[in-house]
Enzyme design. Sequence first.
Site, mmCIF file in Angstrom:
data_model
loop_
_atom_site.group_PDB
_atom_site.id
_atom_site.type_symbol
_atom_site.label_atom_id
_atom_site.label_comp_id
_atom_site.label_asym_id
_atom_site.label_seq_id
_atom_site.Cartn_x
_atom_site.Cartn_y
_atom_site.Cartn_z
ATOM 1 N N PRO A 57 0.818 -1.411 0.082
ATOM 2 C CA PRO A 57 0.058 0.120 -0.019
ATOM 3 C C PRO A 57 0.852 1.194 -0.003
ATOM 4 C CG PRO A 57 -0.131 -0.912 2.218
ATOM 5 C CD PRO A 57 1.017 -1.754 1.274
ATOM 6 N N GLU A 58 0.749 2.184 -1.043
ATOM 7 C CA GLU A 58 1.126 3.571 -1.023
ATOM 8 C C GLU A 58 -0.104 4.382 -0.939
ATOM 9 O OE1 GLU A 58 3.838 4.148 -4.058
ATOM 10 O OE2 GLU A 58 4.178 1.917 -4.458
#
Length: 279
Positions: free
Chosen positions: A2-3
């Site tokens: 996850p960014e």
Amino acid sequence: MPELPEVETVMRGLRQRLEGRVIVRATAHRPDLRWPLPENLQHRLTGARITGFRRRGKYILMRLASGDSVLLHLGMSGRIVLTPLRPNMPTPHEHLVLETDEGWRLGFVDPRRFGSVDLVPTPEEEKHRLLAGLGPEPLGPAFTPASLSAALAGKRTPIKAALLDQKVVAGLGNIYVCEALFRARLSPLRSAHTIPGIRAGRLVPAIKETLQDAIAAGGSSLRDYVQPDGELGYFQHAWKVYGREGEPCERCPRRPACPGIRRVTQSGRSTFYCPRTQR
DNA sequence: CAAGAATCCTGTCAGC
DNA sequence: TGCTGACAGGATTCTT
């Protein structure tokens, strides 16, 4: 995985389903993730009403009427699984489970356990040690060519590494740094101190547009999701360079002079870029 | 001080 | 099929 765009997508899904709900049960299945969980986590969550959600960098903050905020980080492999309570099947690596009054079950799943969960008094959210040092929100008004130029001044490290530093700007990760540099036509190998000025004027909008496009697509996902039906983001199909080693980039239609997208390692992580159009 | 390497973990996949 | 090694969307901590 996850960014910022994925965390934003997850946060919005939680907001939609859980805002205003009461946590009727909280179960921790292990005492720690990356760091120890708060000693009295289950006790402090049980019975609390969820008043809202927000995101800061790659962190999610879930605010409770009790005056606490739950601080979540998904690490490399973390995801949030929201399901109706009925089947209640235990999932592998589901370390924390919250059940709500309307029958939703929130599971924090994280095989590698690089993620984290903590509690912080809501008025002091920004003072939490994990948030205190973060740079500006890349989609916020404080992230400008001038502010980025100031943050990069004098830095000898490659721009790729500088943008991964959450103190410079909060929320970029390996994929979106590669994609934003491609969009800005800047080489990831270029020294950060050569960016301030005209190049920062190109890079800042490239970062904002890349992130906005990714959020609009629901992020990039292989198997992270927040909707009960497991709906996936689809920005991974829009990657221009990430994971495309050897392919011609879209700016270099096949021709002998085009070397194709190259993969190099920078500070231990893969970087993808087009050596012809990124300078 | 700043920059790169090692580190924490598990899962997956390519190659033999 | 089974084993081995490389690699993975992160970020701190340890070494140069």
